[in-house]
Design an enzyme around this catalytic site. Structure first.
Site, mmCIF file in Angstrom:
data_model
loop_
_atom_site.group_PDB
_atom_site.id
_atom_site.type_symbol
_atom_site.label_atom_id
_atom_site.label_comp_id
_atom_site.label_asym_id
_atom_site.label_seq_id
_atom_site.Cartn_x
_atom_site.Cartn_y
_atom_site.Cartn_z
ATOM 1 N N SER A 186 5.845 5.255 8.456
ATOM 2 C CA SER A 186 5.244 4.732 7.328
ATOM 3 C C SER A 186 5.926 5.265 6.194
ATOM 4 C CB SER A 186 3.777 5.430 7.244
ATOM 5 O OG SER A 186 2.884 4.785 8.205
ATOM 6 N N PHE B 211 -1.298 8.344 4.397
ATOM 7 C CA PHE B 211 -2.017 9.026 5.527
ATOM 8 C C PHE B 211 -3.415 9.380 5.155
ATOM 9 C CE2 PHE B 211 1.882 9.722 8.531
ATOM 10 C CZ PHE B 211 1.756 8.525 9.022
ATOM 11 N N ASN C 191 6.529 -1.548 11.148
ATOM 12 C CA ASN C 191 5.450 -1.237 9.656
ATOM 13 C C ASN C 191 5.776 -1.821 8.698
ATOM 14 O OD1 ASN C 191 3.983 0.878 8.513
ATOM 15 N ND2 ASN C 191 4.562 2.195 9.857
ATOM 16 N N ASN D 262 4.844 6.175 3.110
ATOM 17 C CA ASN D 262 4.318 6.852 2.057
ATOM 18 C C ASN D 262 4.246 8.415 2.181
ATOM 19 O OD1 ASN D 262 3.753 4.276 0.935
ATOM 20 N ND2 ASN D 262 2.439 3.703 2.696
ATOM 21 N N THR D 263 4.601 8.781 3.375
ATOM 22 C CA THR D 263 4.732 10.311 3.447
ATOM 23 C C THR D 263 6.197 10.765 3.272
ATOM 24 O OG1 THR D 263 2.511 10.418 4.921
ATOM 25 C CG2 THR D 263 4.348 12.207 5.232
ATOM 26 N N ASN E 252 0.701 -1.236 -0.148
ATOM 27 C CA ASN E 252 0.097 0.137 -0.051
ATOM 28 C C ASN E 252 0.832 1.212 -0.036
ATOM 29 O OD1 ASN E 252 -0.457 1.834 2.514
ATOM 30 N ND2 ASN E 252 0.249 -0.068 3.282
ATOM 31 N N LYS F 44 6.747 3.581 16.832
ATOM 32 C CA LYS F 44 6.534 2.526 15.971
ATOM 33 C C LYS F 44 7.627 2.652 14.888
ATOM 34 C CE LYS F 44 3.292 0.165 12.610
ATOM 35 N NZ LYS F 44 2.039 0.134 12.204
HETATM 36 C C1 FMN Z 1 -3.635 -0.753 4.002
HETATM 37 C C2 FMN Z 1 -2.660 -0.549 5.527
HETATM 38 C C3 FMN Z 1 -2.537 0.510 5.798
HETATM 39 C C4 FMN Z 1 -1.802 0.930 6.885
HETATM 40 N N1 FMN Z 1 -1.971 2.225 7.614
HETATM 41 C C5 FMN Z 1 -0.977 2.344 8.546
HETATM 42 C C6 FMN Z 1 -1.195 3.429 9.407
HETATM 43 O O1 FMN Z 1 -1.844 4.569 8.953
HETATM 44 N N2 FMN Z 1 -0.267 4.033 10.221
HETATM 45 C C7 FMN Z 1 0.611 2.820 10.843
HETATM 46 O O2 FMN Z 1 1.198 2.937 11.662
HETATM 47 N N3 FMN Z 1 0.657 1.642 10.036
HETATM 48 C C8 FMN Z 1 -0.090 1.495 8.957
HETATM 49 N N4 FMN Z 1 0.045 0.103 8.275
HETATM 50 C C9 FMN Z 1 0.841 -0.770 8.849
HETATM 51 C C10 FMN Z 1 0.305 -1.748 9.668
HETATM 52 O O3 FMN Z 1 0.048 -1.163 10.901
HETATM 53 C C11 FMN Z 1 1.263 -2.788 9.966
HETATM 54 O O4 FMN Z 1 2.431 -2.386 10.650
HETATM 55 C C12 FMN Z 1 1.540 -3.721 8.956
HETATM 56 O O5 FMN Z 1 0.829 -3.873 7.955
HETATM 57 C C13 FMN Z 1 2.483 -5.091 9.247
HETATM 58 O O6 FMN Z 1 1.259 -5.988 9.634
HETATM 59 P P1 FMN Z 1 0.635 -6.821 8.935
HETATM 60 O O7 FMN Z 1 1.615 -7.943 8.187
HETATM 61 O O8 FMN Z 1 -0.222 -7.710 10.023
HETATM 62 O O9 FMN Z 1 -0.396 -6.239 8.142
HETATM 63 C C14 FMN Z 1 -0.954 -0.166 7.368
HETATM 64 C C15 FMN Z 1 -0.954 -1.500 6.795
HETATM 65 C C16 FMN Z 1 -1.948 -1.606 5.515
HETATM 66 C C17 FMN Z 1 -1.789 -2.925 5.060
#
Ligand code: FMN
Length: 367
Positions: A184, A123, A251, A186-187, A119, A222
């Site tokens: 993250s 934000f 993350n 993406n910012t 993704n 994080k």
């Molecule tokens: C669609 C999507 C949106 C996410 N948005 C955020 C976010 O806004 N803030 C954040 O700290 N992590 C965000 N993450 C990261 C997740 O919180 C997590 O750290 C990461 O996906 C790894 O966990 P997983 O393998 O269980 O997905 C996002 C992940 C996904 C897939």
């Protein structure tokens, strides 16, 4: 039932539409206790699993089991009760930004393989005022809510402490804990805030904001899985020196070799990979092991990265995580995932004759 009926229908949608539909369906289920009970059986063919041996204490924050919905799943705070009925103990809402912003242009969320996502949402947040209003309805539920603090795209680094402090104050009354998200991908420039010169100011600003609101709540930082162990060590020391409760590791990853496994289209694409990828899961477990070995007595670890069943949950706990988060597996494994993991952990405790998960935190870290 989810995998047989719902997932095939939703698989035809764009991934973000799928996600929004899933969240809004849970929101609808919150209409009444009857629909919530129906949700439990529809999702998992069982009523919500509860077992006192699974409870966790994160610096005073009591969770009835280790499973937290990771940041990104419910950015707006609209499905807390629904997610709780699916078996999660808590939801980390956000990341929440000071004011609303749309994020990057769509499409920006892709299931690149079964259970694996990339993704670059960037934000997309309705902003703190709307999230706060959404969370008002959960005030009497006693469900612990984490607030992930994010940053609007245009905010300059020198203004970031003020911005994080502003969101902290606005969201204070809803937060069981706060997470500073500086990882993250993406910012543009956000991950730079993990550097010592910036992160110290952010932590101090958030701590001061909590003090002004009356008292400190557990505070996590994080981190990205793409940091070197040296950079992680520097960050750990900063966290210890500035009264941070713990680390959320990790993350999504921007590792291009890892993304490239899924085709050249993804190798150099923007965005972070998450979910059921063996190398990503190992990468995040190795970081937990490293943190536990070096700071496990001073910092609590919330483990996240590729958890999708009891085995991968236990791997993270044994590496040193006290609590766990998952995001991608809610799509990949479906609505029963939390119940299955909690039942699987309980079955493991039975088999091994262990009286609580606390006893197995970090037991693999010395191997
Ligand atoms: C669609 C999507 C949106 C996410 N948005 C955020 C976010 O806004 N803030 C954040 O700290 N992590 C965000 N993450 C990261 C997740 O919180 C997590 O750290 C990461 O996906 C790894 O966990 P997983 O393998 O269980 O997905 C996002 C992940 C996904 C897939």
């Amino acid at each position: 039932m989810y995998k047989e009926i719902i997932q095939p229908i939703l698989n035809k949608c764009d991934s973000e539409t799928f996600h929004d539909l899933a969240r809004e369906s849970l929101h609808l289920a919150e209409l009444s206790p009857i629909t919530l009970k129906f949700l439990e059986f529809f999702a998992d063919k069982h009523s919500r699993f509860e077992d006192k041996r699974l409870s966790v204490n994160l610096s005073g924050l009591e969770l009835e089991n280790p499973l937290i919905v990771g940041a990104g799943w419910d950015k707006k705070g609209r499905a807390i009760l629904g997610l709780w009925h699916l078996g999660f103990a808590s939801v980390e809402v956000g990341s929440v930004t000071e004011y609303g912003q749309p994020g990057n242009p769509q499409p920006r969320l892709f299931m690149i393989s079964s259970g694996v996502a990339i993704n670059w949402l960037g934000f997309n947040s309705p902003g703190m005022d709307i999230v706060a209003k959404n969370l008002d309805r959960y005030k009497n539920t006693n469900i612990p809510i984490g607030i992930s603090l994010g940053l609007n795209k245009e905010v300059e680094h020198k203004d970031a402490p003020r911005a994080y402090a502003t969101v902290t104050k606005r969201m204070y009354e809803y937060a069981g804990y706060f997470a500073i998200n500086v990882s993250s991908p993406n910012t543009p420039g956000l991950r730079k805030l993990q550097d010592k010169e910036y992160i110290v100011q952010l932590i101090e600003a958030v701590n001061q904001a909590m003090d002004e609101c009356g008292a400190r709540k557990p505070l996590f930082v994080k981190i990205a899985p793409d940091l070197t162990f040296d950079a992680i060590d520097e960050l750990l020391q900063v966290c210890i020196d500035h009264s941070v409760t713990g680390i959320i590791a990790s993350n999504t990853t921007i590792n291009s070799d890892l993304k490239g496994k899924y085709g050249t289209r993804w190798k150099n694409s923007p965005g972070g990979l998450s979910g059921d990828d063996e190398s990503y899961r190992k990468m995040t477990t190795d970081i937990i092991t490293h943190i536990y070995r070096n700071a496990g007595d001073k910092l609590d670890i919330i483990g996240v990265g590729g958890i999708n069943n009891a085995e991968s949950a236990l791997e993270k706990i044994k590496a040193g995580a006290k609590a766990l988060q998952l995001v991608t597996a809610i799509r990949g494994e479906g609505t029963a995932v939390a119940g299955k993991i909690n039942r699987g952990i309980a079955a493991y405790l039975d088999r091994e004759g262990v009286s609580s998960i606390q006893e197995i935190v970090g037991i693999d870290s010395s191997k």
